[in-house]
Design an enzyme around this catalytic site. Structure first.
Site, PDB file in Angstrom:
ATOM      1  N   THR A  49     -12.671  41.031  59.409  1.00 27.97           N
ATOM      2  CA  THR A  49     -12.293  40.030  60.129  1.00 27.97           C
ATOM      3  C   THR A  49     -12.275  40.272  61.636  1.00 27.97           C
ATOM      4  O   THR A  49     -12.392  39.493  62.369  1.00 27.97           O
ATOM      5  CB  THR A  49     -10.840  39.857  59.860  1.00 27.97           C
ATOM      6  OG1 THR A  49     -10.782  39.536  58.015  1.00 27.97           O
ATOM      7  CG2 THR A  49     -10.216  38.513  60.223  1.00 27.97           C
ATOM      8  N   TYR A 137     -12.406  50.592  50.607  1.00 27.03           N
ATOM      9  CA  TYR A 137     -12.469  49.004  50.748  1.00 27.03           C
ATOM     10  C   TYR A 137     -13.698  48.867  49.903  1.00 27.03           C
ATOM     11  O   TYR A 137     -14.862  48.869  50.213  1.00 27.03           O
ATOM     12  CB  TYR A 137     -12.736  48.581  52.205  1.00 27.03           C
ATOM     13  CG  TYR A 137     -12.934  47.191  52.504  1.00 27.03           C
ATOM     14  CD1 TYR A 137     -12.644  46.123  51.591  1.00 27.03           C
ATOM     15  CD2 TYR A 137     -13.373  46.672  53.827  1.00 27.03           C
ATOM     16  CE1 TYR A 137     -12.674  44.658  51.690  1.00 27.03           C
ATOM     17  CE2 TYR A 137     -13.350  45.349  54.086  1.00 27.03           C
ATOM     18  CZ  TYR A 137     -12.997  44.492  53.176  1.00 27.03           C
ATOM     19  OH  TYR A 137     -13.162  42.943  53.545  1.00 27.03           O
ATOM     20  N   LYS A 165      -8.455  48.462  48.864  1.00 27.85           N
ATOM     21  CA  LYS A 165      -8.470  47.325  49.191  1.00 27.85           C
ATOM     22  C   LYS A 165      -9.538  46.605  48.175  1.00 27.85           C
ATOM     23  O   LYS A 165     -10.738  46.856  48.507  1.00 27.85           O
ATOM     24  CB  LYS A 165      -8.951  46.968  50.773  1.00 27.85           C
ATOM     25  CG  LYS A 165      -8.919  45.759  51.047  1.00 27.85           C
ATOM     26  CD  LYS A 165      -9.304  45.159  52.504  1.00 27.85           C
ATOM     27  CE  LYS A 165      -9.538  43.821  52.561  1.00 27.85           C
ATOM     28  NZ  LYS A 165      -9.929  43.421  54.237  1.00 27.85           N
ATOM     29  N   ILE A 208      -4.358  42.950  52.309  1.00 27.82           N
ATOM     30  CA  ILE A 208      -4.809  42.909  53.502  1.00 27.82           C
ATOM     31  C   ILE A 208      -5.429  41.686  53.761  1.00 27.82           C
ATOM     32  O   ILE A 208      -6.456  41.159  53.258  1.00 27.82           O
ATOM     33  CB  ILE A 208      -5.723  44.108  53.790  1.00 27.82           C
ATOM     34  CG1 ILE A 208      -5.095  45.459  53.386  1.00 27.82           C
ATOM     35  CG2 ILE A 208      -6.657  44.069  54.993  1.00 27.82           C
ATOM     36  CD1 ILE A 208      -6.083  46.772  53.558  1.00 27.82           C
TER      37      ILE A 208
END
Length: 297
Positions: A49, A137, A165, A208
């Site tokens: 992001t 992740y 995540k 997250i």
């Protein structure tokens, strides 16, 4: 910092930019401070992001350092330290440690499609490089490779690999990981705002979040409600934000959330190429979702 601090609503920060694509550091500082005061449980700079693929190494390092300075110990800073080069990821993790980050988020290497053994060696090498807690992740939609439950359990043998995540959108996965990793606490954080309550019910401890860029107080309250056993309250917030979650992925992240932030006066909408400005129908969808959720008049 105790890894149990990595829970609740953790914002995957946008990187505010000026109209010419340069970094808006003053705007970024205000935005990060607002995230803290609105109740976010943590922040992740320079992740997906945050447009990490289009940042220079120098910009990446400056953003991590500046985030740590602005947060000033009030909540955890989990620095993005992902790369498809293991040596580069090690360098990012070491820099994060040197400037005072509380942990690192390391994405599965993308484009070069490592095997499960390659994934294992990548994460173990990065974890060996510093004494920071490392969160895996797993986002196969962007990295192509999916870290298997078995590989994740192998990785979890490392003392500093403390969680994941999970952006697989597979709600069986948190149950499978919980069964596979029993020898120590292993934090599971959702990477999908739209299924967060279901993920928490399956054993997750937080998210997250993209949506918390624009609705941090509501996202934080959802997690507090869940932690307090107020399931109906958590579901009510999820229902309120459901159309927002969907709209923020009507085009490639972070284009829609940056446009939403611009409508709310939080940051400009500029993204760096190859991310293009949102199409008009996407803009309308984002505006309607924000209005429907009571975030925009």
């Amino acid at each position: 910092m105790e890894t149990t601090m990595f829970k609740g609503s953790i914002t995957a920060l946008i990187t505010p930019m000026n109209d010419d694509g340069s970094l808006d550091f003053s705007g970024f500082g205000r935005f990060v401070d607002w995230q803290v005061t609105e109740g976010s449980s943590g922040v992740v700079p320079v992740g997906t992001t945050g447009e990490s693929p289009t940042l220079t190494h120098e910009e990446h390092a400056r953003i991590v350092e500046y985030t740590v300075q602005v947060v000033a110990g009030r909540i955890p800073v989990i620095a993005g330290a992902g790369s498809n080069s293991t040596a580069e990821a090690v360098g990012m993790a070491r820099h994060a440690k040197s400037v005072g980050a509380d942990g690192v988020l390391v994405v599965a290497p993308y484009y070069n499609k490592p095997t499960q053994e390659g994934l294992y060696r990548h994460f173990m090498t990065v974890a060996d490089a510093t004494d920071l807690p490392l969160i895996i992740y797993n986002i196969p939609g962007r990295s192509v490779v999916d870290i298997s439950v078995e590989t994740m359990a192998r990785m979890a043998q490392h003392a500093r690999i403390v969680g994941v995540k999970d952006a697989t959108a597979n709600l069986l996965r948190p149950l499978q990981v919980r069964r596979a990793i029993r020898h120590k606490p292993f934090t599971q954080l959702s990477g999908e705002d739209g299924t967060v309550v279901s993920f928490l019910a399956a054993g997750g401890e937080g998210c997250i979040s993209v949506t918390s860029n624009i609705a941090p107080r509501l996202c934080a309250e959802l997690h507090r409600a869940w932690q307090d056993g107020r399931v109906a309250d958590a579901m009510a917030i999820q229902d309120r934000l459901s159309a927002v979650h969907d709209a923020l992925f009507c085009e490639s992240n972070p284009g829609p959330v940056k446009y939403a932030a611009s409508l709310l006066g939080l940051a400009g909408e500029t993204c760096r190429l190859p991310l293009a400005p949102l199409a008009e129908d996407s803009r309308m969808r984002v505006r309607e979702a924000l209005t429907g959720a009571g975030l925009l008049n």
